[in-house]
Design an enzyme around this catalytic site. Structure first.
Site, PDB file in Angstrom:
ATOM      1  N   GLU A   1       0.933  -1.225  -0.165  1.00 49.65           N
ATOM      2  CA  GLU A   1      -0.005  -0.021  -0.176  1.00 49.65           C
ATOM      3  C   GLU A   1       0.922   1.053   0.029  1.00 49.65           C
ATOM      4  O   GLU A   1       0.837   2.332  -0.533  1.00 49.65           O
ATOM      5  CB  GLU A   1      -1.010   0.088   1.024  1.00 49.65           C
ATOM      6  CG  GLU A   1      -1.910  -1.013   1.080  1.00 49.65           C
ATOM      7  CD  GLU A   1      -2.970  -1.092   2.433  1.00 49.65           C
ATOM      8  OE1 GLU A   1      -4.091  -1.101   2.142  1.00 49.65           O
ATOM      9  OE2 GLU A   1      -2.316  -1.547   3.290  1.00 49.65           O
TER      10      GLU A   1
ATOM     11  N   GLU B   1      -3.985  -9.783   3.129  1.00 47.52           N
ATOM     12  CA  GLU B   1      -4.672  -9.367   4.508  1.00 47.52           C
ATOM     13  C   GLU B   1      -5.880 -10.471   4.767  1.00 47.52           C
ATOM     14  O   GLU B   1      -6.203 -10.801   5.961  1.00 47.52           O
ATOM     15  CB  GLU B   1      -5.438  -8.170   4.595  1.00 47.52           C
ATOM     16  CG  GLU B   1      -4.443  -7.122   4.825  1.00 47.52           C
ATOM     17  CD  GLU B   1      -3.495  -6.654   3.619  1.00 47.52           C
ATOM     18  OE1 GLU B   1      -2.823  -5.282   3.719  1.00 47.52           O
ATOM     19  OE2 GLU B   1      -3.694  -7.473   2.830  1.00 47.52           O
TER      20      GLU B   1
END
Length: 252
Positions: free
Chosen positions: A113, A133
């Site tokens: 990210e 995730e």
């Protein structure tokens, strides 16, 4: 946690929190301090982010996630912390300078990210990139679902996020996740060459072009009109006129 070195119009930022550049509160505070100093600097055209370790960045410190999972207020604390990630990465994305991420090792979760908030990414063929995730029952909530979709489209974002797939640098290049890849043993040379070439361009042109690329993704902005305004500002800039004169004279 960070080392910086300026080389001409390039600022090289080396992530240096051993062993995997995990992000915690102190990391975020230091990162914000770096951004505070960069936002108004006209002598820096490009920020080159790299790692001083085998891993580019592992994202949120897993020990912190484990601690939050045991707390009664863990959900509220997690939302607050991820919100701070979002704020830091949004500031990085909004810098007037071009930002290049050199991904020599794993960039997973929040580490990817971070890279997605950069303008440009070059990865080692052997690097590992992904947003896994879902393996922990979470989502890539620090901008990952949004930026990956904007960058690569819904299909690629769904492939990587919904399957938890981790890809190497060559596959990341094919998917559009990075713009260049190279063997790990030449990555530093390739990244430095890219950074030097970009930093040698007009800083004013880079700032305007970066802003206009962002306008293209914002339905509330008239990018065509903003192009004309940018053209006017640049053509009135003595630096632009000097570059044009050198070009016409057979120089660079």
């Amino acid at each position: 946690m960070f080392r910086t070195e300026q080389a001409g119009a390039r600022l090289i930022l080396t992530l240096d929190r051993a062993p995997v550049n995990a992000i915690n509160d102190a990391w975020l505070a230091g990162f914000h301090d770096l951004l505070d100093g960069l936002e108004a600097r006209s002598d820096v055209a490009l920020l080159h982010i790299r790692s001083g370790h085998k891993v580019f960045c592992a994202g949120m410190d897993i020990a912190h996630i484990a601690d939050l999972s045991q707390r009664a207020d863990g959900a509220d604390a997690m939302v607050r912390d991820v919100g701070e990630f979002q704020r830091a990465f949004a500031r990085l994305e909004a810098l007037p300078q071009v930002v290049l991420a050199e991904i020599g090792g794993a960039a997973l979760g929040g580490g990817l990210e971070l890279a997605l908030a950069c303008d440009l990414r070059v990865a080692a063929n052997e690097a590992k990139l992904g947003l896994p995730e879902a393996n922990l029952g979470l989502i890539p909530g620090a901008g990952g679902t949004q930026r990956l979709t904007w960058l690569c489209g819904k299909g690629v974002a769904a492939r990587l996020i919904l399957s938890g797939e981790v890809v190497n640098g060559q596959t990341a290049l094919a998917l559009g996740l990075v713009q260049w890849s190279a063997p790990r043993d030449t990555l530093g040379e390739v990244a430095t060459g890219l950074a030097e070439r970009i930093a040698g361009l007009s800083a004013g042109s880079l700032r305007e072009a970066k802003r206009l690329i962002a306008a293209a993704a914002d339905g509330a902005r008239d990018g065509f009109a903003e192009e004309l305004e940018a053209d006017r500002r640049l053509f009135d800039d003595p630096g632009t006129r000097a570059r044009i004169a050198r070009f016409l004279a057979g120089g660079r």
